[in-house]
Design a protein around this motif. Structure first.
Motif, mmCIF file in Angstrom:
data_model
loop_
_atom_site.group_PDB
_atom_site.id
_atom_site.type_symbol
_atom_site.label_atom_id
_atom_site.label_comp_id
_atom_site.label_asym_id
_atom_site.label_seq_id
_atom_site.Cartn_x
_atom_site.Cartn_y
_atom_site.Cartn_z
ATOM 1 N N ASN A 1 -12.324 5.706 -0.872
ATOM 2 C CA ASN A 1 -13.397 4.903 -1.457
ATOM 3 C C ASN A 1 -13.964 3.851 -0.515
ATOM 4 O O ASN A 1 -15.173 3.596 -0.536
ATOM 5 C CB ASN A 1 -12.886 4.230 -2.733
ATOM 6 C CG ASN A 1 -12.682 5.234 -3.834
ATOM 7 O OD1 ASN A 1 -13.612 5.569 -4.541
ATOM 8 N ND2 ASN A 1 -11.474 5.757 -3.955
ATOM 9 N N ILE A 2 -13.137 3.241 0.292
ATOM 10 C CA ILE A 2 -13.616 2.176 1.173
ATOM 11 C C ILE A 2 -14.393 2.738 2.354
ATOM 12 O O ILE A 2 -15.432 2.183 2.733
ATOM 13 C CB ILE A 2 -12.452 1.262 1.609
ATOM 14 C CG1 ILE A 2 -11.964 0.482 0.384
ATOM 15 C CG2 ILE A 2 -12.885 0.321 2.724
ATOM 16 C CD1 ILE A 2 -10.719 -0.356 0.613
ATOM 17 N N ASP B 1 -7.720 4.061 -1.342
ATOM 18 C CA ASP B 1 -8.552 3.128 -0.572
ATOM 19 C C ASP B 1 -9.363 3.873 0.481
ATOM 20 O O ASP B 1 -10.564 3.628 0.642
ATOM 21 C CB ASP B 1 -7.691 2.070 0.114
ATOM 22 C CG ASP B 1 -7.434 0.849 -0.736
ATOM 23 O OD1 ASP B 1 -8.055 0.721 -1.821
ATOM 24 O OD2 ASP B 1 -6.616 0.007 -0.325
ATOM 25 N N CYS C 1 -21.784 1.450 -5.260
ATOM 26 C CA CYS C 1 -21.909 2.529 -4.271
ATOM 27 C C CYS C 1 -23.030 3.491 -4.652
ATOM 28 O O CYS C 1 -23.849 3.867 -3.811
ATOM 29 C CB CYS C 1 -20.583 3.266 -4.110
ATOM 30 S SG CYS C 1 -19.345 2.289 -3.242
ATOM 31 N N ARG D 1 -12.138 -3.168 -6.064
ATOM 32 C CA ARG D 1 -11.120 -2.508 -5.243
ATOM 33 C C ARG D 1 -9.850 -3.355 -5.154
ATOM 34 O O ARG D 1 -8.742 -2.818 -5.127
ATOM 35 C CB ARG D 1 -11.657 -2.211 -3.835
ATOM 36 C CG ARG D 1 -12.693 -1.116 -3.788
ATOM 37 C CD ARG D 1 -12.296 0.168 -4.461
ATOM 38 N NE ARG D 1 -11.053 0.709 -3.936
ATOM 39 C CZ ARG D 1 -10.427 1.771 -4.415
ATOM 40 N NH1 ARG D 1 -10.921 2.431 -5.448
ATOM 41 N NH2 ARG D 1 -9.309 2.198 -3.879
ATOM 42 N N LEU E 1 -12.097 -5.833 3.147
ATOM 43 C CA LEU E 1 -11.580 -4.565 2.626
ATOM 44 C C LEU E 1 -10.647 -3.880 3.627
ATOM 45 O O LEU E 1 -9.609 -3.337 3.245
ATOM 46 C CB LEU E 1 -12.738 -3.636 2.255
ATOM 47 C CG LEU E 1 -13.504 -4.043 0.998
ATOM 48 C CD1 LEU E 1 -14.861 -3.355 0.943
ATOM 49 C CD2 LEU E 1 -12.687 -3.733 -0.247
ATOM 50 N N GLY F 1 -16.763 -6.096 4.234
ATOM 51 C CA GLY F 1 -16.168 -4.926 4.869
ATOM 52 C C GLY F 1 -14.875 -5.264 5.595
ATOM 53 O O GLY F 1 -13.879 -4.533 5.484
ATOM 54 N N PHE G 1 -15.844 -5.183 -3.713
ATOM 55 C CA PHE G 1 -14.626 -5.811 -3.189
ATOM 56 C C PHE G 1 -13.671 -6.212 -4.310
ATOM 57 O O PHE G 1 -12.484 -5.883 -4.273
ATOM 58 C CB PHE G 1 -14.971 -7.029 -2.333
ATOM 59 C CG PHE G 1 -13.762 -7.814 -1.926
ATOM 60 C CD1 PHE G 1 -12.893 -7.333 -0.969
ATOM 61 C CD2 PHE G 1 -13.478 -9.022 -2.540
ATOM 62 C CE1 PHE G 1 -11.750 -8.042 -0.614
ATOM 63 C CE2 PHE G 1 -12.343 -9.744 -2.193
ATOM 64 C CZ PHE G 1 -11.485 -9.248 -1.220
#
Length: 149
Positions: free
Chosen positions: A75-76, A72, A134, A107, A20, A17, A104
């Motif tokens: 989605n993140i 980003d 996800c 992305r 990202l 996390g 990760f």
């Protein structure tokens, strides 16, 4: 907090996390640098500071960076929610790590494909691959909490 950090799955999630979020910061920095290089400023006061109101304009390269950053965020942020809750459901570390790592890497590839305008379907394939963990996490979360609904 220390009890959560001792949770291996949660710590693994935090690691990916944070990577990202750092990637998102890098995209923001790249956007700013492209704005400066292309002299394409979103605000008149910035344009005035860097040469005049004629530089208060849009630029296709800046817009590409902004779209990458927006994608980003779309989605993140959901991944950060799903990953945190998923980590608390007690999955195995190996399975969770695969979920986090696949997201990760996909992305990261998505951002590279976006910023460098790589040939299709690179970007859409990276997007799709990132959605798989996800959806998997969301389904597993729903199964874990369904008895309480």
């Amino acid at each position: 907090m220390s009890a959560m950090i001792r949770n291996e799955v949660f710590s693994c999630f935090v690691f990916y996390g944070v990577l990202l979020v750092l990637k998102m910061y890098i995209i923001a920095i790249i956007t700013g640098q492209v704005r400066l290089r292309k002299k394409a400023f979103a605000n008149p006061e910035d344009a005035l500071r860097h040469g005049g109101l004629q530089f208060h304009r849009e630029d296709p390269d800046v817009e590409r960076c902004l779209r990458a950053h927006r994608n980003d965020m779309e989605n993140i942020y959901p991944f950060l929610f799903l990953g945190a809750v998923y980590a608390l459901t007690g999955p195995s570390l190996a399975v969770a790590r695969v979920h986090f790592l696949v997201f990760f890497l996909a992305r990261l590839l998505h951002s590279v494909a976006y910023l460098f305008a790589l040939r299709a379907p690179t970007r859409s394939l990276a997007y799709t691959i990132a959605q798989i963990p996800c959806v998997s996490m969301a389904v597993q979360i729903l199964i874990a909490v369904a008895v309480y609904a």
